[in-house]
Design a protein around this motif. Structure first.
Motif, PDB file in Angstrom:
ATOM      1  N   TRP A  25      -0.504 -14.996  -0.474  1.00 61.47           N
ATOM      2  CA  TRP A  25       0.868 -15.498  -0.432  1.00 61.47           C
ATOM      3  C   TRP A  25       1.157 -16.425  -1.605  1.00 61.47           C
ATOM      4  O   TRP A  25       2.308 -16.586  -2.015  1.00 61.47           O
ATOM      5  N   VAL A  26       0.097 -17.026  -2.189  1.00 65.10           N
ATOM      6  CA  VAL A  26       0.281 -17.893  -3.360  1.00 65.10           C
ATOM      7  C   VAL A  26       0.824 -17.075  -4.525  1.00 65.10           C
ATOM      8  O   VAL A  26       1.738 -17.511  -5.231  1.00 65.10           O
ATOM      9  N   LYS A  59      -8.380 -19.884  -8.158  1.00 63.45           N
ATOM     10  CA  LYS A  59      -8.822 -20.839  -7.137  1.00 63.45           C
ATOM     11  C   LYS A  59      -7.804 -20.925  -6.000  1.00 63.45           C
ATOM     12  O   LYS A  59      -8.173 -20.924  -4.814  1.00 63.45           O
ATOM     13  N   LEU A  60      -6.505 -20.969  -6.344  1.00 59.57           N
ATOM     14  CA  LEU A  60      -5.470 -21.037  -5.316  1.00 59.57           C
ATOM     15  C   LEU A  60      -5.450 -19.773  -4.454  1.00 59.57           C
ATOM     16  O   LEU A  60      -5.325 -19.852  -3.236  1.00 59.57           O
ATOM     17  N   VAL A  61      -5.596 -18.615  -5.088  1.00 54.78           N
ATOM     18  CA  VAL A  61      -5.603 -17.361  -4.333  1.00 54.78           C
ATOM     19  C   VAL A  61      -6.821 -17.299  -3.426  1.00 54.78           C
ATOM     20  O   VAL A  61      -6.732 -16.877  -2.272  1.00 54.78           O
ATOM     21  N   GLU A 101      -8.423 -19.797  -2.119  1.00 54.81           N
ATOM     22  CA  GLU A 101      -8.340 -20.772  -1.033  1.00 54.81           C
ATOM     23  C   GLU A 101      -7.201 -20.493  -0.059  1.00 54.81           C
ATOM     24  O   GLU A 101      -7.333 -20.725   1.135  1.00 54.81           O
ATOM     25  N   HIS A 102      -6.084 -20.016  -0.561  1.00 56.63           N
ATOM     26  CA  HIS A 102      -4.883 -19.934   0.276  1.00 56.63           C
ATOM     27  C   HIS A 102      -4.388 -18.512   0.515  1.00 56.63           C
ATOM     28  O   HIS A 102      -3.396 -18.324   1.216  1.00 56.63           O
ATOM     29  N   GLY A 103      -4.988 -17.539  -0.093  1.00 54.19           N
ATOM     30  CA  GLY A 103      -4.603 -16.163   0.172  1.00 54.19           C
ATOM     31  C   GLY A 103      -3.555 -15.625  -0.780  1.00 54.19           C
ATOM     32  O   GLY A 103      -3.069 -16.317  -1.672  1.00 54.19           O
TER      33      GLY A 103
END
Length: 59
Positions: A16-17, A8-10, A12-14
């Motif tokens: 760089w997470v 989910k983090l990848v 949403e945020h790309g």
């Protein structure tokens, strides 16, 4: 659960997470390695000090 959070983090945020997590993990590994070496050095120095103390003439 944790894998879902990472995906989910990848999403949403790309990517760089992933880089941030990798750098934090690598830093933690370096800390563990450094602490292991320092613990070993402390044990060796304690043994050396003990040997020297035992060989010193008693006055």
């Amino acid at each position: 659960m944790e894998g879902d959070l990472l995906v989910k983090l990848v999403a949403e945020h790309g990517p760089w997470v992933v880089l941030v997590f990798f750098l934090l993990w690598r830093d933690a590994e370096k800390d563990r390695a450094t602490r292991a070496v320092l613990d070993k050095n402390a044990a060796v120095l304690t043994e050396i000090a003990t040997v020297i103390r035992e060989r010193m003439p008693r006055t």
